[in-house]
Motif scaffolding. Structure first.
Motif, PDB file in Angstrom:
ATOM      1  N   ASN A  64       0.822  -1.208   0.000  1.00  0.00           N
ATOM      2  CA  ASN A  64       0.000   0.000   0.000  1.00  0.00           C
ATOM      3  C   ASN A  64       0.858   1.260   0.000  1.00  0.00           C
ATOM      4  O   ASN A  64       0.552   2.238  -0.693  1.00  0.00           O
ATOM      5  CB  ASN A  64      -0.913   0.003   1.231  1.00  0.00           C
TER       6      ASN A  64
ATOM      7  N   MET B  78       2.332   1.506  -3.636  1.00  0.00           N
ATOM      8  CA  MET B  78       1.336   1.794  -4.675  1.00  0.00           C
ATOM      9  C   MET B  78       0.682   3.159  -4.470  1.00  0.00           C
ATOM     10  O   MET B  78       0.397   3.862  -5.442  1.00  0.00           O
ATOM     11  CB  MET B  78       0.280   0.692  -4.705  1.00  0.00           C
TER      12      MET B  78
ATOM     13  N   PHE C  33       0.799   5.880  -7.398  1.00  0.00           N
ATOM     14  CA  PHE C  33      -0.432   6.491  -7.926  1.00  0.00           C
ATOM     15  C   PHE C  33      -0.445   7.988  -7.646  1.00  0.00           C
ATOM     16  O   PHE C  33      -0.867   8.784  -8.496  1.00  0.00           O
ATOM     17  CB  PHE C  33      -1.662   5.820  -7.301  1.00  0.00           C
TER      18      PHE C  33
ATOM     19  N   PHE D 190      -0.496  10.358 -10.739  1.00  0.00           N
ATOM     20  CA  PHE D 190      -1.873  10.803 -10.989  1.00  0.00           C
ATOM     21  C   PHE D 190      -2.418  11.738  -9.922  1.00  0.00           C
ATOM     22  O   PHE D 190      -3.542  12.222 -10.046  1.00  0.00           O
ATOM     23  CB  PHE D 190      -2.809   9.570 -11.077  1.00  0.00           C
TER      24      PHE D 190
ATOM     25  N   GLU E  21      -6.083  10.313  -5.040  1.00  0.00           N
ATOM     26  CA  GLU E  21      -5.772   9.366  -6.121  1.00  0.00           C
ATOM     27  C   GLU E  21      -4.828   8.274  -5.635  1.00  0.00           C
ATOM     28  O   GLU E  21      -5.007   7.089  -5.934  1.00  0.00           O
ATOM     29  CB  GLU E  21      -5.161  10.107  -7.296  1.00  0.00           C
ATOM     30  N   GLY E  22      -3.811   8.669  -4.873  1.00  0.00           N
ATOM     31  CA  GLY E  22      -2.887   7.680  -4.312  1.00  0.00           C
ATOM     32  C   GLY E  22      -3.552   6.782  -3.294  1.00  0.00           C
ATOM     33  O   GLY E  22      -3.308   5.572  -3.248  1.00  0.00           O
TER      34      GLY E  22
ATOM     35  N   GLY F 278      -6.052   4.422  -5.281  1.00  0.00           N
ATOM     36  CA  GLY F 278      -5.274   3.492  -6.092  1.00  0.00           C
ATOM     37  C   GLY F 278      -4.523   2.484  -5.242  1.00  0.00           C
ATOM     38  O   GLY F 278      -4.464   1.293  -5.567  1.00  0.00           O
TER      39      GLY F 278
ATOM     40  N   ALA G 156      -5.033  -1.733  -5.353  1.00  0.00           N
ATOM     41  CA  ALA G 156      -3.826  -2.511  -5.645  1.00  0.00           C
ATOM     42  C   ALA G 156      -3.468  -3.420  -4.473  1.00  0.00           C
ATOM     43  O   ALA G 156      -3.056  -4.574  -4.664  1.00  0.00           O
ATOM     44  CB  ALA G 156      -2.666  -1.577  -5.967  1.00  0.00           C
TER      45      ALA G 156
END
Length: 442
Positions: free
Chosen positions: A235, A238, A242, A246, A261-262, A265, A269
């Protein structure tokens, strides 16, 4: 409280600051506090650069953002590789690593407190802090030894004595430290000495207690150690990726670089990653069997008949899924379903451990707890979410997984007097006969 406020005046970053807790660049503490140095906490410098020279030379042409990204990426891969190596070396190595991490995290937090108030020269502060760490570790590891290695304890007479009076000895050790603290009180520093006494105990609660739960989870089977820790790592990575590519919408003021967004995302994931990792590990006894001690071979063993949650079962899919995929049933390990809850906690609630740490660091205007790992900060910076995860896993196992443990019951029976053991034997024999599990007496 006035004295403490004076010591921490100017120590917190503004809530609307654009600086991240791990990406603050060039914080000039002395410049900001010029003329007010006597009232500023003396904390570790937040702008110290401990990046290896070879990295600086190789990446000198990159923008700072990409340079930090590459450094963090390379060292993350190195740490993950080391993590796999430690798993390969077995549970004892994992326990030693957990103890090492615990001691380093404790040292980082205590050092911050010491440096903030070192001008007062509080007597015995550091000595007592480490003494209490030893006392608490003695208590927790003694409890673990008695719970999981009863056969070993009964074979060794010194261990039998220590096990029998373990809690009394632990209390006596703590009481000695408590008395030493009272004797160290100095009239001009009463308030600050009690502040630091509380600082030490809260640190013990957050660090030592949680690391003990990590080891408790490990003894239930290495899968309960690997999947939660890997989910938090996944986590973290990812969410960073992200957010890096993004991220547009800020998530929380404590960490302005964190984005929705992070966060979202990273959640999806992590759930997928945890589900697949659970499927992979559930196939091997090495990961699913509880860690035990074999008194015959005098060694640790990881052998068992896997419990039902690690045996493939067939599940009927809902009608909507069946119409979409064309599958009526699917085979899964029940642990994969549990992994969804573990991964969800790691990605939705786990980050709040990091936000808590961010607030703590901002309160003392520091970038990281230490400069142990270039691009990552201190050990505590890497494990701030892991401790929260360890507590959840321990509670989850106790609430939804663990049943009565026959081996622990047997260990307790073996500690009884012979006549007590015979009485229990006759009562159990009569009960089983009444239940029809034993033939009636001739």
């Amino acid at each position: 409280m006035t004295e403490l406020r004076k010591r921490t005046a100017g120590g917190a970053l503004p809530e609307n600051s654009d600086l991240s807790d791990r990406e603050v660049e060039g914080v000039d503490t002395e410049a900001e506090c010029d003329g007010d140095k006597a009232e500023t906490p003396d904390v570790p410098p937040s702008n110290a650069d401990n990046t290896p020279e070879c990295f600086n030379k190789a990446l000198e042409g990159l923008p700072p953002r990409w340079k930090n990204y590459v450094i963090r990426g390379v060292l993350s891969i190195a740490m993950i590789t080391g993590f796999f190596l430690i798993i390969y070396l077995g549970p004892i190595t994992l326990i030693l690593v957990v103890m090492t991490v615990q001691i380093k995290c404790f040292q980082e937090i205590i050092t911050i407190g010491y440096r903030v108030y070192r001008s007062y020269e509080l007597p015995w502060f550091r000595t007592l802090s480490w003494y209490f760490l030893i006392c608490v570790n003695y208590f927790f590891y003694g409890e673990t030894l008695a719970d999981y290695f009863g056969a070993l304890v009964q074979r060794e007479e010194p261990l039998t004595f220590l096990s029998r009076y373990h809690r009394f000895i632990s209390f006596a050790l703590y009481l000695a430290g408590f008395c030493m603290f009272v004797l160290s009180l100095v009239k001009t520093h009463y308030r600050l000495q009690f502040y630091m006494f509380a600082w030490t105990h809260v640190t013990l609660l957050l660090v030592v207690t949680q690391s003990h739960l990590v080891i408790q989870n490990l003894f239930e089977g290495m899968i309960w150690f690997i999947v939660p820790i890997s989910s938090v790592i996944c986590n973290d990575i990812m969410a960073y990726l992200f957010g890096f590519f993004f991220g547009r919408t800020p998530l929380i003021k404590l960490s302005p670089k964190k984005t929705w967004e992070g966060f979202i995302g990273g959640f999806f994931a992590t759930v997928v990653f945890g589900f697949l990792l659970a499927y992979l590990l559930s196939q091997f006894q090495y990961f699913v069997c509880p860690v035990g001690y074999n008194s015959d071979s005098n060694s640790f063993t990881i052998e068992c008949e896997p419990s039902s949650i690690f045996v493939l079962q067939e599940y009927t899919l809902p009608t909507a899924v069946h119409n979409t995929l064309g599958w009526e049933t699917v085979q899964l390990y029940p642990f994969q379903i549990h992994s969804v809850f573990l991964s969800s906690f790691a990605s939705l609630i786990g980050p709040f451990g990091g936000f808590f740490a961010s607030g703590f660091k901002r309160a003392f205007k520091i970038k990281d707890f230490a400069n142990t790992i270039p691009g990552h900060g201190g050990i505590m910076d890497r494990f701030d979410c892991q401790y929260l995860m360890a507590t959840f896993v321990h509670v989850y196992i106790a609430s939804f997984i663990r049943g009565p443990n026959p081996s622990k019951v047997l260990q307790q029976l073996l500690l009884l007097q012979p006549e007590q053991q015979l009485s229990i034997f006759h009562n159990l024999h009569s009960h089983l006969r009444e239940q029809g599990l034993l033939p009636p007496q001739a």
